[in-house]
Scaffold this motif. Structure first.
Motif, short mmCIF file in Angstrom:
data_model
loop_
_atom_site.label_atom_id
_atom_site.label_comp_id
_atom_site.label_asym_id
_atom_site.label_seq_id
_atom_site.Cartn_x
_atom_site.Cartn_y
_atom_site.Cartn_z
N MET A 68 0.87 -1.05 -0.09
CA MET A 68 -0.06 -0.04 -0.04
C MET A 68 0.82 1.16 0.08
SD MET A 68 -2.92 -1.31 2.82
CE MET A 68 -3.73 0.33 2.75
N GLU A 69 1.94 1.21 0.72
CA GLU A 69 2.69 2.36 1.05
C GLU A 69 3.59 2.71 -0.44
OE1 GLU A 69 5.82 4.12 4.28
OE2 GLU A 69 5.91 2.04 3.78
N THR A 70 4.04 1.62 -0.99
CA THR A 70 4.87 1.63 -2.29
C THR A 70 3.85 2.38 -3.32
OG1 THR A 70 6.03 -0.25 -1.73
CG2 THR A 70 5.99 0.16 -3.99
N LEU A 71 2.64 2.00 -3.47
CA LEU A 71 1.71 2.18 -4.53
C LEU A 71 1.09 3.64 -4.22
CD1 LEU A 71 -0.81 -0.83 -4.39
CD2 LEU A 71 0.40 0.11 -6.30
N VAL A 72 1.43 4.41 -3.19
CA VAL A 72 0.98 5.52 -2.86
C VAL A 72 2.21 6.41 -3.02
CG1 VAL A 72 0.46 7.30 -1.09
CG2 VAL A 72 -0.92 5.22 -1.36
N LYS A 73 3.53 5.98 -2.66
CA LYS A 73 4.85 6.83 -2.55
C LYS A 73 5.59 6.90 -3.71
CE LYS A 73 4.63 7.37 2.57
NZ LYS A 73 5.36 7.02 3.72
N PHE A 74 5.48 5.46 -4.45
CA PHE A 74 6.50 5.39 -5.44
C PHE A 74 5.80 5.61 -6.86
CE2 PHE A 74 8.63 3.21 -1.93
CZ PHE A 74 10.02 3.65 -2.12
N SER A 75 4.51 5.83 -6.85
CA SER A 75 4.12 6.14 -7.98
C SER A 75 3.81 7.73 -8.22
CB SER A 75 2.48 5.60 -7.98
OG SER A 75 1.89 6.28 -9.31
N GLN A 76 4.20 7.97 -9.66
CA GLN A 76 4.41 9.54 -10.08
C GLN A 76 2.97 9.94 -9.60
OE1 GLN A 76 6.00 10.14 -13.92
NE2 GLN A 76 6.02 12.27 -13.60
N GLY A 78 0.42 8.30 -8.09
CA GLY A 78 -0.10 7.96 -6.80
C GLY A 78 -1.42 7.32 -7.16
N ALA A 79 -1.56 6.06 -6.14
CA ALA A 79 -2.86 5.38 -6.11
C ALA A 79 -3.84 6.36 -5.66
CB ALA A 79 -2.57 4.04 -5.36
N ASP A 80 -5.00 6.05 -6.11
CA ASP A 80 -6.34 6.85 -5.56
C ASP A 80 -6.77 6.06 -4.37
OD1 ASP A 80 -8.57 8.20 -5.11
OD2 ASP A 80 -9.27 7.94 -7.05
N VAL A 81 -6.68 6.66 -3.19
CA VAL A 81 -6.91 5.89 -1.93
C VAL A 81 -8.33 5.99 -1.69
CG1 VAL A 81 -4.62 6.12 -1.17
CG2 VAL A 81 -6.23 8.15 -0.54
N ASN A 82 -9.06 6.77 -2.41
CA ASN A 82 -10.62 6.94 -2.29
C ASN A 82 -11.52 6.26 -3.44
OD1 ASN A 82 -10.55 8.73 0.09
ND2 ASN A 82 -9.55 9.80 -1.17
N PHE A 106 -3.08 4.59 8.87
CA PHE A 106 -2.29 4.65 7.77
C PHE A 106 -3.25 5.20 6.63
CE2 PHE A 106 -1.29 2.85 3.78
CZ PHE A 106 0.03 3.20 3.74
N LEU A 107 -4.38 4.67 6.22
CA LEU A 107 -5.34 5.29 5.16
C LEU A 107 -5.53 6.76 5.51
CD1 LEU A 107 -7.74 2.39 5.08
CD2 LEU A 107 -5.96 2.94 3.10
N LEU A 108 -5.77 7.03 6.82
CA LEU A 108 -6.12 8.38 7.01
C LEU A 108 -4.90 9.24 6.41
CD1 LEU A 108 -8.35 8.37 10.10
CD2 LEU A 108 -9.20 8.82 7.61
N ASP A 109 -3.63 8.79 6.77
CA ASP A 109 -2.47 9.64 6.90
C ASP A 109 -2.17 9.82 5.09
OD1 ASP A 109 -2.10 9.79 9.49
OD2 ASP A 109 -0.67 8.19 9.74
N VAL A 110 -2.52 8.79 4.47
CA VAL A 110 -2.21 8.92 2.89
C VAL A 110 -3.29 9.56 2.17
CG1 VAL A 110 -0.50 7.14 2.99
CG2 VAL A 110 -3.10 6.37 2.58
N GLY A 111 -4.40 10.13 2.88
CA GLY A 111 -5.45 10.92 2.22
C GLY A 111 -6.91 10.15 2.19
N ALA A 112 -7.22 9.37 2.62
CA ALA A 112 -8.31 8.45 2.93
C ALA A 112 -9.61 9.74 3.27
CB ALA A 112 -8.40 7.27 3.52
N ASP A 113 -10.49 9.87 2.69
CA ASP A 113 -11.52 10.88 3.08
C ASP A 113 -12.62 9.95 3.80
OD1 ASP A 113 -13.55 12.63 3.09
OD2 ASP A 113 -13.37 13.18 0.96
N ALA A 114 -12.55 10.65 4.95
CA ALA A 114 -13.57 9.84 6.23
C ALA A 114 -15.01 10.32 5.69
CB ALA A 114 -13.27 10.48 7.44
#
Length: 306
Positions: A68-76, A78-82, A106-114
């Motif tokens: 999950m961290e790789t998909l968010v941080k290593f992608s130009q 970025g994975a859509d976490v929502n 973790f999800l909240l930290d990477v931009g998940a919308d509550a």
């Protein structure tokens, strides 16, 4: 490394042969280093694979922080976490399912919308509250906008209100939506070979309305977990709902085979073949039942050795 070699030979990074893109398959297998290589070569982290969603959602279902961290941080990009899959964002999935408490922050930290609801209008905080998971509610509450129909906007008030709402029967339209929603989750769990979870989700779907297909699917999950009695019970319920369906008798025969009731299994499989004479799968199982039945009868008739 095979991945680097194939990419150097010009194999498209986002090619999909039916089971998903290489990025999706790497997330499914928990291969975070392979994810990095694919992302470095421009792999798209937001390509959805049918009802299974995208790589990020798959990594979540596999409990893989690293992927999950790789998909968010290593992608130009970025994975859509929502990104919603079968009516839920990853955050919604984590709070609805349970067992993902460690992932919520973790999800909240990477931009998940509550404040993104599921297909029935429930927010993550409500889904967590309905499960009486106070720890998750405490994480989500400060980030959730007040819900108009919750009169007491406190942590205790949200939990109390969600419990009451969860017990109310759904109207027919929402009941069908919820059943479809749960079936999709069960199908995903089945494809991931998590048969116990799939069985539980099919059970939840059945609670919102019986169907032959749901009983047939649950029968198979029980068969694969070695629960012959449960598999047989579901097959018989399925048979009552759809008596002219070959799969019903095939499920019944398979359950009886597991229970070593070979004569009954043979009869059920013969009924299945009469309804679907072209099925090679039924023919194979019928032949197997015939052989086992013959061997069993022969052993019964064989006199004891002196």
């Amino acid at each position: 490394m095979v991945t680097k070699f194939l990419l150097s030979e010009g194999v498209p990074v986002d090619i999909n042969y039916g089971r998903g893109t290489p990025l999706f398959l790497a997330a499914e297998s928990g291969q975070d280093k392979t994810l990095e290589i694919l992302l470095d070569h421009g792999a798209d982290p937001n390509i959805s694979v049918h009802c299974l969603g995208g790589p990020f959602f798959m990594a979540l279902t596999k409990h893989s922080f690293k992927c999950m961290e790789t998909l968010v941080k290593f992608s130009q990009a970025g994975a859509d976490v929502n990104w919603k899959t079968f009516g839920l964002t990853p955050l919604g999935f984590a709070t609805a399912r349970g067992g993902y408490t460690n992932f919520i922050q973790f999800l909240l930290d990477v931009g998940a919308d509550a404040n993104v609801s599921d297909d029935l209008g429930w927010l993550p905080v409500q889904l967590a509250a309905a499960r009486d998971c106070r720890e998750e509610v405490e994480m989500l509450f400060p980030l959730t906008s007040p819900i108009p129909n919750v009169p007491n906007w406190t942590i205790e008030g949200v939990i109390s209100h969600a419990k009451i709402e969860a017990k109310k029967p759904l109207d027919q339209k929402n009941c069908q939506r919820r059943k479809s929603f749960l079936k999709l989750q069960a199908d995903i769990a089945f494809k991931q070979k998590d048969y116990k979870l799939a069985s539980e989700l099919y059970d939840m779907a059945i609670s919102h309305g019986e169907s032959a297909a749901l009983y047939a699917n649950r029968s198979l999950t029980k068969l694969l977990t070695g629960d012959g009695e449960g598999a047989l019970s579901d097959a018989l319920r399925c048979r009552m709902l759809r008596p002219q369906w070959a799969k019903v008798f095939y499920r019944e025969g398979a359950a009886l085979m597991l229970l070593e009731e070979y004569e009954q299994a043979y009869d059920a499989l013969l009924d299945a073949q009469n309804l679907d004479p072209q099925s090679a799968e039924i023919e194979r199982e019928l032949r197997k039942a015939r052989e086992l039945m013959t061997n069993m009868n022969a052993s019964r008739e064989r006199p004891d050795a002196p």
